[in-house]
Scaffold this motif. Structure first.
Motif, PDB file in Angstrom:
ATOM      1  N   ILE A  35      -7.781  -1.944  -0.069  1.00 11.32           N
ATOM      2  CA  ILE A  35      -7.758  -0.486  -0.181  1.00 11.32           C
ATOM      3  C   ILE A  35      -6.496   0.074   0.445  1.00 11.32           C
ATOM      4  O   ILE A  35      -5.836   0.950  -0.126  1.00 11.32           O
ATOM      5  N   ALA A  36      -6.091  -0.443   1.606  1.00 14.67           N
ATOM      6  CA  ALA A  36      -4.887   0.037   2.294  1.00 14.67           C
ATOM      7  C   ALA A  36      -3.634  -0.252   1.466  1.00 14.67           C
ATOM      8  O   ALA A  36      -2.720   0.571   1.395  1.00 14.67           O
ATOM      9  N   SER A  37      -3.587  -1.424   0.831  1.00 10.60           N
ATOM     10  CA  SER A  37      -2.404  -1.724   0.021  1.00 10.60           C
ATOM     11  C   SER A  37      -2.361  -0.863  -1.230  1.00 10.60           C
ATOM     12  O   SER A  37      -1.285  -0.527  -1.716  1.00 10.60           O
ATOM     13  N   GLY A  38      -3.511  -0.498  -1.754  1.00  5.51           N
ATOM     14  CA  GLY A  38      -3.542   0.394  -2.909  1.00  5.51           C
ATOM     15  C   GLY A  38      -3.097   1.796  -2.567  1.00  5.51           C
ATOM     16  O   GLY A  38      -2.454   2.476  -3.360  1.00  5.51           O
ATOM     17  N   ILE A  39      -3.417   2.248  -1.380  1.00  8.45           N
ATOM     18  CA  ILE A  39      -3.013   3.574  -0.932  1.00  8.45           C
ATOM     19  C   ILE A  39      -1.524   3.591  -0.586  1.00  8.45           C
ATOM     20  O   ILE A  39      -0.816   4.534  -0.901  1.00  8.45           O
ATOM     21  N   ALA A  40      -1.031   2.531   0.058  1.00  6.93           N
ATOM     22  CA  ALA A  40       0.370   2.487   0.504  1.00  6.93           C
ATOM     23  C   ALA A  40       1.341   2.349  -0.661  1.00  6.93           C
ATOM     24  O   ALA A  40       2.467   2.839  -0.602  1.00  6.93           O
ATOM     25  N   PHE A  41       0.918   1.685  -1.710  1.00  5.67           N
ATOM     26  CA  PHE A  41       1.837   1.465  -2.832  1.00  5.67           C
ATOM     27  C   PHE A  41       1.365   2.280  -3.978  1.00  5.67           C
ATOM     28  O   PHE A  41       1.491   2.350  -5.007  1.00  5.67           O
TER      29      PHE A  41
END
Length: 61
Positions: free
Chosen positions: A55-61
């Motif tokens: 989820i964090a990588s989807g939000i960051a990128f």
């Protein structure tokens, strides 16, 4: 083609999900003891960490 393998039926199909400490049986998936409980929580924690990272990588990128 005559030499094919056949699936043989298992004699005892009464596999249970968890084994109690006092039972003398071999057909079980998990054994109810502290190692199984610790392993369960470690696996759940790893899955939660992976989900948060996804989820964090989807939000960051």
């Amino acid at each position: 083609m005559e030499d094919t393998l056949r699936d043989e039926k298992i004699q005892n199909e009464k596999t249970e999900f968890a084994k109690e400490a006092h039972d003398d049986k071999e057909e079980y998936i998990f054994q109810k003891n502290s190692i199984t409980k610790k392993g369960f929580f470690i696996v759940i924690a790893a899955l939660v960490i992976l989900a948060v990272a996804l989820i964090a990588s989807g939000i960051a990128f």
